[in-house]
Design an enzyme around this catalytic site. Structure first.
Site, PDB file in Angstrom:
ATOM      1  N   ASP A 174      -5.947  -2.839  -8.518  1.00  0.00           N
ATOM      2  CA  ASP A 174      -6.937  -1.981  -9.171  1.00  0.00           C
ATOM      3  C   ASP A 174      -6.234  -0.973 -10.072  1.00  0.00           C
ATOM      4  OD1 ASP A 174      -9.964  -0.733  -8.822  1.00  0.00           O
ATOM      5  OD2 ASP A 174      -8.445   0.819  -9.107  1.00  0.00           O
ATOM      6  N   TYR A 176      -5.254   5.453 -16.386  1.00  0.00           N
ATOM      7  CA  TYR A 176      -4.038   5.565 -15.580  1.00  0.00           C
ATOM      8  C   TYR A 176      -2.776   5.383 -16.433  1.00  0.00           C
ATOM      9  CZ  TYR A 176      -7.204   4.703 -11.576  1.00  0.00           C
ATOM     10  OH  TYR A 176      -8.219   4.746 -10.658  1.00  0.00           O
ATOM     11  N   LYS A 201     -10.864  -0.351 -15.664  1.00  0.00           N
ATOM     12  CA  LYS A 201     -12.027   0.511 -15.850  1.00  0.00           C
ATOM     13  C   LYS A 201     -12.085   1.092 -17.252  1.00  0.00           C
ATOM     14  CE  LYS A 201     -11.178   1.989 -11.095  1.00  0.00           C
ATOM     15  NZ  LYS A 201      -9.716   1.833 -11.083  1.00  0.00           N
ATOM     16  N   HIS A 247     -15.923   3.868 -15.483  1.00  0.00           N
ATOM     17  CA  HIS A 247     -15.133   4.705 -14.584  1.00  0.00           C
ATOM     18  C   HIS A 247     -15.913   5.899 -14.025  1.00  0.00           C
ATOM     19  CE1 HIS A 247     -10.648   5.804 -13.771  1.00  0.00           C
ATOM     20  NE2 HIS A 247     -11.409   6.118 -12.752  1.00  0.00           N
ATOM     21  N   VAL A 300       3.666   3.960  -3.423  1.00  0.00           N
ATOM     22  CA  VAL A 300       4.806   3.382  -4.132  1.00  0.00           C
ATOM     23  C   VAL A 300       5.967   3.140  -3.170  1.00  0.00           C
ATOM     24  CG1 VAL A 300       4.196   4.397  -6.352  1.00  0.00           C
ATOM     25  CG2 VAL A 300       5.677   5.670  -4.789  1.00  0.00           C
ATOM     26  N   ARG A 306       5.313   1.783   3.317  1.00  0.00           N
ATOM     27  CA  ARG A 306       3.907   2.181   3.406  1.00  0.00           C
ATOM     28  C   ARG A 306       3.001   1.106   2.808  1.00  0.00           C
ATOM     29  NH1 ARG A 306       2.175   7.279   3.823  1.00  0.00           N
ATOM     30  NH2 ARG A 306       3.970   7.421   5.217  1.00  0.00           N
ATOM     31  N   ASN A 314       0.046  -0.512   5.103  1.00  0.00           N
ATOM     32  CA  ASN A 314      -1.374  -0.418   4.751  1.00  0.00           C
ATOM     33  C   ASN A 314      -2.105  -1.757   4.810  1.00  0.00           C
ATOM     34  OD1 ASN A 314      -1.231   2.334   4.369  1.00  0.00           O
ATOM     35  ND2 ASN A 314      -1.082   2.229   2.138  1.00  0.00           N
TER      36      ASN A 314
END
Length: 272
Positions: free
Chosen positions: A44, A49, A74, A107, A231, A235, A239
């Site tokens: 996503d 961004y 978006k 968005h 990043v 992690r 997740n």
């Protein structure tokens, strides 16, 4: 394997994906590559961004088939309007290096601009032309959604909203269920703001998981699509390691008690 949610047009979206909000473009390729290697298949991003090119580079370098990937981007607020939306979509597609995207979202509703209906008409054209597999919105409040539904034949497949234990969005989730709109959660961990809550830490200890994993599991059991961001390779792997345990009803009830209207991002009624 990550379960999928079937959208209202029959397209399947992985229920757990990878978000790249606030990831600099120069770091995005490595982060997305790590995510793909860890088993994520849904990525996503968004025009604002500034990292669509980094996402595209990771996708191009991957040996995964395009049909195995689910890519969302978006439309930014400044590009709303019918013709501007079409131009913005072309620019996003070029940066991603793709022939189509799987999901394209408005968005923010930016109600003061009052252009989201014009943008939606352009998105309807993109969907009809096969350039997007599913069309949706992001951060739409009930009033914005109802107006869109009243003025369009295309029901959004997704509304991507801030949603986490501190902001559970029950009214919106009920509206989504009424019209067959999938709920997708951004900031699913409240940027860490809820992870030290004693209720969550107790549940995590009981299952031998982290509080973040418990929250992601809570989202999945509610039926939400969820897109955590990181990043950090460890992690990123953590997740997605949330499919080997189940929260009991009393644990879900305890998390339901954490709702307190906590926003970590802007108010959709005022952001323009």
């Amino acid at each position: 394997m990550t379960p999928t949610v079937t959208l209202n047009n029959g397209v399947e979206i992985p229920q757990l994906g990878f978000g790249v909000f606030q990831v600099p473009d120069r770091e995005t390729t490595a982060a997305v590559t790590n995510a793909l290697e860890s088993g994520y298949r849904s990525i996503d991003t968004a025009a604002i961004y500034g990292n669509e090119a980094g996402v595209g580079a990771a996708l191009a370098a991957s040996d995964l088939a395009r049909s195995d990937l689910f890519v969302t981007t978006k439309l930014w607020n400044a590009d709303q309007g019918h013709d501007a939306t079409l131009r913005a979509f072309d620019a996003s597609l070029a940066k991603l290096g793709l022939d189509y995207v799987d999901l394209y979202l408005i968005h923010w509703p930016t109600p003061a601009r009052d252009l989201y209906l014009d943008s939606w008409s352009a998105i309807e054209k993109l969907a009809a032309d096969g350039r997007i597999r599913a069309a949706g919105v992001s951060n739409f409040q009930p009033a914005h959604l109802r107006r869109l539904l009243d003025n369009s034949s295309l029901v959004p497949a997704v509304n991507q909203i801030e949603l986490h234990p501190g902001l559970q969005q029950s009214e919106l989730r009920a509206l989504h269920a009424e019209f067959g709109i999938a709920t997708e959660a951004w900031s699913p961990l409240a940027q860490g703001a809820v992870l030290d809550d004693p209720a969550l830490t107790a549940i995590a200890e009981r299952h031998g998981k982290s509080p973040a994993q418990v929250v992601l599991r809570w989202h999945l059991q509610l039926g939400n699509v969820v897109i955590p961001k990181s990043v950090t390779p460890a992690r990123i792997r953590e997740n997605i390691d949330v499919f080997d345990f189940v929260l009991a009803d009393e644990e879900l009830a305890a998390i339901a008690e954490l709702d307190r209207g906590l926003r970590t991002g802007p108010d959709p009624d005022t952001l323009n």
